[in-house]
Design a protein around this motif. Structure first.
Motif, PDB file in Angstrom:
ATOM      1  N   LEU A  49      37.577 -28.850  70.948  1.00  0.00           N
ATOM      2  CA  LEU A  49      36.570 -30.398  70.857  1.00  0.00           C
ATOM      3  C   LEU A  49      35.856 -30.372  69.887  1.00  0.00           C
ATOM      4  O   LEU A  49      36.312 -31.678  68.835  1.00  0.00           O
ATOM      5  N   LEU A  50      35.661 -28.825  68.361  1.00  0.00           N
ATOM      6  CA  LEU A  50      35.112 -29.483  67.280  1.00  0.00           C
ATOM      7  C   LEU A  50      36.306 -29.969  66.795  1.00  0.00           C
ATOM      8  O   LEU A  50      36.185 -31.130  65.633  1.00  0.00           O
ATOM      9  N   SER A  51      37.887 -30.009  66.080  1.00  0.00           N
ATOM     10  CA  SER A  51      38.801 -30.101  66.237  1.00  0.00           C
ATOM     11  C   SER A  51      39.175 -31.651  66.067  1.00  0.00           C
ATOM     12  O   SER A  51      40.027 -32.372  65.504  1.00  0.00           O
ATOM     13  N   LEU A  52      38.945 -32.011  67.412  1.00  0.00           N
ATOM     14  CA  LEU A  52      39.333 -33.273  67.653  1.00  0.00           C
ATOM     15  C   LEU A  52      37.636 -34.258  67.992  1.00  0.00           C
ATOM     16  O   LEU A  52      37.776 -35.881  67.602  1.00  0.00           O
ATOM     17  N   LYS A  53      37.083 -33.575  66.867  1.00  0.00           N
ATOM     18  CA  LYS A  53      36.450 -34.795  65.846  1.00  0.00           C
ATOM     19  C   LYS A  53      34.996 -35.244  67.285  1.00  0.00           C
ATOM     20  O   LYS A  53      33.850 -35.713  67.447  1.00  0.00           O
ATOM     21  N   ASN A  54      35.259 -34.278  68.709  1.00  0.00           N
ATOM     22  CA  ASN A  54      34.176 -34.641  69.750  1.00  0.00           C
ATOM     23  C   ASN A  54      32.725 -33.606  69.542  1.00  0.00           C
ATOM     24  O   ASN A  54      32.409 -32.820  70.488  1.00  0.00           O
ATOM     25  N   ARG A  55      32.401 -34.076  68.551  1.00  0.00           N
ATOM     26  CA  ARG A  55      30.955 -32.513  68.289  1.00  0.00           C
ATOM     27  C   ARG A  55      30.081 -32.844  69.686  1.00  0.00           C
ATOM     28  O   ARG A  55      30.317 -31.218  69.457  1.00  0.00           O
ATOM     29  N   PHE A  56      29.333 -33.496  70.127  1.00  0.00           N
ATOM     30  CA  PHE A  56      28.431 -33.222  71.059  1.00  0.00           C
ATOM     31  C   PHE A  56      28.753 -32.612  71.632  1.00  0.00           C
ATOM     32  O   PHE A  56      28.038 -32.045  72.455  1.00  0.00           O
ATOM     33  N   PRO A  57      29.380 -32.494  72.760  1.00  0.00           N
ATOM     34  CA  PRO A  57      30.924 -32.156  73.907  1.00  0.00           C
ATOM     35  C   PRO A  57      30.083 -30.420  72.876  1.00  0.00           C
ATOM     36  O   PRO A  57      30.360 -29.884  74.106  1.00  0.00           O
ATOM     37  N   ALA A  58      31.502 -30.629  71.843  1.00  0.00           N
ATOM     38  CA  ALA A  58      31.864 -29.493  71.512  1.00  0.00           C
ATOM     39  C   ALA A  58      30.728 -28.326  71.754  1.00  0.00           C
ATOM     40  O   ALA A  58      30.657 -27.613  71.412  1.00  0.00           O
ATOM     41  N   TYR A  59      29.662 -28.463  70.687  1.00  0.00           N
ATOM     42  CA  TYR A  59      28.284 -28.007  70.500  1.00  0.00           C
ATOM     43  C   TYR A  59      27.460 -28.152  72.203  1.00  0.00           C
ATOM     44  O   TYR A  59      27.293 -26.537  71.993  1.00  0.00           O
ATOM     45  N   ILE A  60      27.237 -28.523  72.571  1.00  0.00           N
ATOM     46  CA  ILE A  60      27.049 -28.126  74.142  1.00  0.00           C
ATOM     47  C   ILE A  60      27.511 -26.973  75.238  1.00  0.00           C
ATOM     48  O   ILE A  60      27.377 -26.078  75.419  1.00  0.00           O
ATOM     49  N   VAL A  61      29.453 -26.712  75.228  1.00  0.00           N
ATOM     50  CA  VAL A  61      29.687 -25.682  75.593  1.00  0.00           C
ATOM     51  C   VAL A  61      29.663 -24.569  74.027  1.00  0.00           C
ATOM     52  O   VAL A  61      29.265 -23.635  75.281  1.00  0.00           O
ATOM     53  N   ILE A  62      30.097 -24.908  73.197  1.00  0.00           N
ATOM     54  CA  ILE A  62      29.733 -23.573  72.655  1.00  0.00           C
ATOM     55  C   ILE A  62      28.157 -22.933  72.271  1.00  0.00           C
ATOM     56  O   ILE A  62      27.814 -21.723  72.726  1.00  0.00           O
ATOM     57  N   SER A  63      27.123 -23.428  72.784  1.00  0.00           N
ATOM     58  CA  SER A  63      25.562 -23.263  73.315  1.00  0.00           C
ATOM     59  C   SER A  63      25.864 -22.884  74.088  1.00  0.00           C
ATOM     60  O   SER A  63      24.848 -21.597  73.983  1.00  0.00           O
ATOM     61  N   LEU A  64      25.912 -23.050  74.731  1.00  0.00           N
ATOM     62  CA  LEU A  64      26.231 -22.381  76.703  1.00  0.00           C
ATOM     63  C   LEU A  64      26.645 -20.824  76.300  1.00  0.00           C
ATOM     64  O   LEU A  64      26.130 -20.233  76.691  1.00  0.00           O
ATOM     65  N   SER A  65      28.358 -21.305  75.526  1.00  0.00           N
ATOM     66  CA  SER A  65      28.621 -19.238  75.571  1.00  0.00           C
ATOM     67  C   SER A  65      27.898 -18.627  74.666  1.00  0.00           C
ATOM     68  O   SER A  65      27.077 -18.001  75.026  1.00  0.00           O
ATOM     69  N   LEU A  66      27.253 -19.144  73.600  1.00  0.00           N
ATOM     70  CA  LEU A  66      26.148 -18.404  72.709  1.00  0.00           C
ATOM     71  C   LEU A  66      24.858 -18.022  73.379  1.00  0.00           C
ATOM     72  O   LEU A  66      25.149 -16.477  73.448  1.00  0.00           O
ATOM     73  N   PHE A  67      25.116 -18.951  74.528  1.00  0.00           N
ATOM     74  CA  PHE A  67      23.590 -18.666  75.027  1.00  0.00           C
ATOM     75  C   PHE A  67      23.434 -17.547  75.731  1.00  0.00           C
ATOM     76  O   PHE A  67      22.247 -16.297  76.123  1.00  0.00           O
ATOM     77  N   PHE A  68      25.011 -17.707  76.849  1.00  0.00           N
ATOM     78  CA  PHE A  68      24.896 -16.799  77.584  1.00  0.00           C
ATOM     79  C   PHE A  68      25.207 -14.690  77.042  1.00  0.00           C
ATOM     80  O   PHE A  68      24.381 -14.189  76.956  1.00  0.00           O
ATOM     81  N   VAL A  69      26.589 -15.014  75.945  1.00  0.00           N
ATOM     82  CA  VAL A  69      26.322 -14.368  75.390  1.00  0.00           C
ATOM     83  C   VAL A  69      25.438 -13.610  74.446  1.00  0.00           C
ATOM     84  O   VAL A  69      26.014 -11.739  74.523  1.00  0.00           O
TER      85      VAL A  69
END
Length: 112
Positions: A49-69
């Motif tokens: 998603l970051l590569s496709l320039k969809n920053r907001f959804p990308a940050y949500i998905v990555i933050s969710l992963s970082l939160f759990f891990v």
């Protein structure tokens, strides 16, 4: 080369590797393998998603992963678990911290 998607893919692959490492180490921890594979896959989806320039959804998905891990391994580190200070836990926490720094890093504006 874009640093944020690249670092996010490395973080995702590391999360997967740590889950597989735990399962290989104990032989009785398939949930660790599935946790690593699912959280790593989530991070890699975020990198796409970051590569496709969809920053907001990308940050949500990555933050969710970082939160759990990050949350799971911080809990493991500070709870006094016998495995809490193992190299596996320290490695993934360092990689999580590097991912957070990469996501928060503001690239300098280039003048044209």
């Amino acid at each position: 080369m874009k640093i944020k998607p690249t670092m996010t893919v490395l973080y995702g692959l590391s999360a997967m590797a740590v889950g597989i490492w735990r399962h290989a180490q104990t032989g009785t921890s398939p949930q660790a393998m599935w946790f690593g594979l699912s959280m790593g896959s989530l991070a890699i989806i975020g990198a796409a998603l970051l590569s496709l320039k969809n920053r907001f959804p990308a940050y949500i998905v990555i933050s969710l992963s970082l939160f759990f891990v990050g949350g799971w391994f911080l809990h493991r580190l500070f709870s006094g678990h016998p495995d809490g200070a193992s190299p596996r836990v320290i490695i993934i926490l360092v990689i999580c911290a590097m991912e957070v720094c990469a996501l928060l890093w503001r690239s300098p504006k280039t003048s044209r």
